[in-house]
Design a protein around this motif. Structure first.
Motif, PDB file in Angstrom:
ATOM      1  N   LEU A 132     -67.942 -19.047 -44.116  1.00 26.38           N
ATOM      2  CA  LEU A 132     -69.248 -19.150 -43.463  1.00 26.38           C
ATOM      3  C   LEU A 132     -70.253 -19.891 -44.353  1.00 26.38           C
ATOM      4  O   LEU A 132     -71.012 -20.736 -43.869  1.00 26.38           O
ATOM      5  CB  LEU A 132     -69.782 -17.754 -43.124  1.00 26.38           C
ATOM      6  N   PHE A 133     -70.257 -19.576 -45.636  1.00 30.11           N
ATOM      7  CA  PHE A 133     -71.241 -20.150 -46.548  1.00 30.11           C
ATOM      8  C   PHE A 133     -70.949 -21.619 -46.848  1.00 30.11           C
ATOM      9  O   PHE A 133     -71.825 -22.471 -46.725  1.00 30.11           O
ATOM     10  CB  PHE A 133     -71.283 -19.329 -47.849  1.00 30.11           C
ATOM     11  N   TYR A 134     -69.715 -21.930 -47.247  1.00 30.95           N
ATOM     12  CA  TYR A 134     -69.400 -23.281 -47.689  1.00 30.95           C
ATOM     13  C   TYR A 134     -68.940 -24.213 -46.567  1.00 30.95           C
ATOM     14  O   TYR A 134     -69.300 -25.392 -46.562  1.00 30.95           O
ATOM     15  CB  TYR A 134     -68.337 -23.249 -48.795  1.00 30.95           C
ATOM     16  N   LEU A 135     -68.148 -23.711 -45.650  1.00 26.87           N
ATOM     17  CA  LEU A 135     -67.588 -24.601 -44.631  1.00 26.87           C
ATOM     18  C   LEU A 135     -68.489 -24.711 -43.403  1.00 26.87           C
ATOM     19  O   LEU A 135     -68.491 -25.735 -42.728  1.00 26.87           O
ATOM     20  CB  LEU A 135     -66.182 -24.134 -44.231  1.00 26.87           C
ATOM     21  N   GLN A 136     -69.245 -23.650 -43.112  1.00 22.89           N
ATOM     22  CA  GLN A 136     -70.131 -23.693 -41.951  1.00 22.89           C
ATOM     23  C   GLN A 136     -71.599 -23.801 -42.348  1.00 22.89           C
ATOM     24  O   GLN A 136     -72.485 -23.698 -41.499  1.00 22.89           O
ATOM     25  CB  GLN A 136     -69.888 -22.470 -41.072  1.00 22.89           C
ATOM     26  N   ASP A 137     -71.860 -23.950 -43.660  1.00 20.53           N
ATOM     27  CA  ASP A 137     -73.214 -24.151 -44.194  1.00 20.53           C
ATOM     28  C   ASP A 137     -74.224 -23.098 -43.733  1.00 20.53           C
ATOM     29  O   ASP A 137     -75.367 -23.402 -43.431  1.00 20.53           O
ATOM     30  CB  ASP A 137     -73.751 -25.548 -43.833  1.00 20.53           C
ATOM     31  N   LYS A 138     -73.785 -21.845 -43.676  1.00 14.69           N
ATOM     32  CA  LYS A 138     -74.698 -20.770 -43.274  1.00 14.69           C
ATOM     33  C   LYS A 138     -75.334 -20.165 -44.523  1.00 14.69           C
ATOM     34  O   LYS A 138     -74.701 -20.069 -45.563  1.00 14.69           O
ATOM     35  CB  LYS A 138     -73.953 -19.703 -42.478  1.00 14.69           C
ATOM     36  N   CYS A 139     -76.593 -19.769 -44.391  1.00 15.10           N
ATOM     37  CA  CYS A 139     -77.274 -19.118 -45.513  1.00 15.10           C
ATOM     38  C   CYS A 139     -76.932 -17.624 -45.516  1.00 15.10           C
ATOM     39  O   CYS A 139     -76.338 -17.109 -44.566  1.00 15.10           O
ATOM     40  CB  CYS A 139     -78.783 -19.334 -45.413  1.00 15.10           C
ATOM     41  N   TYR A 140     -77.313 -16.942 -46.584  1.00 10.46           N
ATOM     42  CA  TYR A 140     -77.006 -15.514 -46.713  1.00 10.46           C
ATOM     43  C   TYR A 140     -77.509 -14.731 -45.505  1.00 10.46           C
ATOM     44  O   TYR A 140     -76.806 -13.879 -44.965  1.00 10.46           O
ATOM     45  CB  TYR A 140     -77.636 -14.937 -47.987  1.00 10.46           C
ATOM     46  N   ASN A 141     -78.751 -15.001 -45.091  1.00  8.27           N
ATOM     47  CA  ASN A 141     -79.332 -14.245 -43.974  1.00  8.27           C
ATOM     48  C   ASN A 141     -78.551 -14.448 -42.678  1.00  8.27           C
ATOM     49  O   ASN A 141     -78.369 -13.505 -41.901  1.00  8.27           O
ATOM     50  CB  ASN A 141     -80.801 -14.625 -43.785  1.00  8.27           C
ATOM     51  N   GLU A 142     -78.088 -15.673 -42.435  1.00  5.70           N
ATOM     52  CA  GLU A 142     -77.296 -15.933 -41.228  1.00  5.70           C
ATOM     53  C   GLU A 142     -75.961 -15.192 -41.290  1.00  5.70           C
ATOM     54  O   GLU A 142     -75.482 -14.673 -40.283  1.00  5.70           O
ATOM     55  CB  GLU A 142     -77.040 -17.438 -41.073  1.00  5.70           C
ATOM     56  N   ILE A 143     -75.374 -15.133 -42.483  1.00  6.23           N
ATOM     57  CA  ILE A 143     -74.104 -14.415 -42.650  1.00  6.23           C
ATOM     58  C   ILE A 143     -74.317 -12.926 -42.430  1.00  6.23           C
ATOM     59  O   ILE A 143     -73.494 -12.258 -41.804  1.00  6.23           O
ATOM     60  CB  ILE A 143     -73.486 -14.714 -44.039  1.00  6.23           C
ATOM     61  N   VAL A 144     -75.442 -12.402 -42.935  1.00  9.43           N
ATOM     62  CA  VAL A 144     -75.776 -10.986 -42.729  1.00  9.43           C
ATOM     63  C   VAL A 144     -75.867 -10.689 -41.235  1.00  9.43           C
ATOM     64  O   VAL A 144     -75.294  -9.708 -40.752  1.00  9.43           O
ATOM     65  CB  VAL A 144     -77.109 -10.636 -43.444  1.00  9.43           C
ATOM     66  N   GLU A 145     -76.561 -11.562 -40.499  1.00 10.70           N
ATOM     67  CA  GLU A 145     -76.703 -11.354 -39.048  1.00 10.70           C
ATOM     68  C   GLU A 145     -75.351 -11.418 -38.341  1.00 10.70           C
ATOM     69  O   GLU A 145     -75.058 -10.610 -37.473  1.00 10.70           O
ATOM     70  CB  GLU A 145     -77.628 -12.421 -38.458  1.00 10.70           C
ATOM     71  N   GLU A 146     -74.531 -12.381 -38.733  1.00 12.18           N
ATOM     72  CA  GLU A 146     -73.256 -12.585 -38.043  1.00 12.18           C
ATOM     73  C   GLU A 146     -72.240 -11.482 -38.351  1.00 12.18           C
ATOM     74  O   GLU A 146     -71.480 -11.070 -37.491  1.00 12.18           O
ATOM     75  CB  GLU A 146     -72.677 -13.950 -38.445  1.00 12.18           C
ATOM     76  N   THR A 147     -72.236 -10.992 -39.598  1.00 16.36           N
ATOM     77  CA  THR A 147     -71.214 -10.024 -40.003  1.00 16.36           C
ATOM     78  C   THR A 147     -71.691  -8.585 -39.956  1.00 16.36           C
ATOM     79  O   THR A 147     -70.863  -7.668 -39.946  1.00 16.36           O
ATOM     80  CB  THR A 147     -70.724 -10.322 -41.437  1.00 16.36           C
ATOM     81  N   GLY A 148     -73.002  -8.381 -40.035  1.00 15.89           N
ATOM     82  CA  GLY A 148     -73.535  -7.026 -40.079  1.00 15.89           C
ATOM     83  C   GLY A 148     -73.471  -6.404 -41.472  1.00 15.89           C
ATOM     84  O   GLY A 148     -73.783  -5.231 -41.652  1.00 15.89           O
TER      85      GLY A 148
END
Length: 173
Positions: A132-148
């Motif tokens: 999510l972080f490196y390949l989809q360029d998501k920030c920490y907050n976006e990863i938190v939202e997506e994964t819970g």
């Protein structure tokens, strides 16, 4: 411990004192030198500097004094690196640009294969956050939202995943 070293001159006492601050020294070196191996060497060289300088200096705050000594050591290393001699570029000595390009493409392809292999060996949560972080360029907050997951857990998983990938890649060199 500083007083005990000044009175006895015992390297054992100094080593125990220095071990308390090696993380500070290493982190400072890494900040300035931006190279892990050079920073490890600097940590050892700074200890040698301590052996020479502590007996002749009046130190009130060891941690602060050590930080300044470390910073100055790193700055001197960077300054001396700038004095390195540069050599004139001679195209006749170089390989053909076409071959160099091909070599670099093949090396990158091998690196990607190693990376894919290493990714498969990561724990599932690390693999997911790394993707999510490196390949989809998501920030920490976006990863938190997506994964819970909690923000600190995401940060930890990414840092540990990156470290594990680096170790794996170095093993397979």
């Amino acid at each position: 411990m500083l007083l005990a070293f000044k009175e006895s001159g015992s390297q054992d006492v100094l080593a125990r004192l220095y071990l308390r601050y090696t993380d500070l020294v290493y982190g400072t070196c890494l900040k300035y030198l931006k190279d892990a191996e050079a920073s490890k060497d600097a940590v050892m060289n700074i200890y040698q500097e301590l052996l020479q300088k502590l007996p002749t200096h009046e130190v009130q705050n060891f941690k602060g004094w050590l930080y300044v000594l470390t910073k100055n050591h790193c700055l001197m290393q960077l300054r001396s690196a700038k004095k390195m001699v540069t050599v004139e570029f001679q195209p006749a000595v170089m390989q053909s640009e076409d071959f160099m390009h091909l070599d670099s493409v093949l090396e990158r392809e091998q690196d990607f294969k190693k990376l894919e292999n290493c990714m498969e060996h990561l724990p599932e949560e690390q693999k997911k956050t790394i993707r999510l972080f490196y390949l989809q360029d998501k920030c920490y907050n976006e990863i938190v939202e997506e994964t819970g997951m909690e923000w600190n857990k995401v940060r930890s998983l990414i840092q540990n995943g990156r470290r594990n990938l680096k170790i794996c890649m170095e093993k397979h060199d």
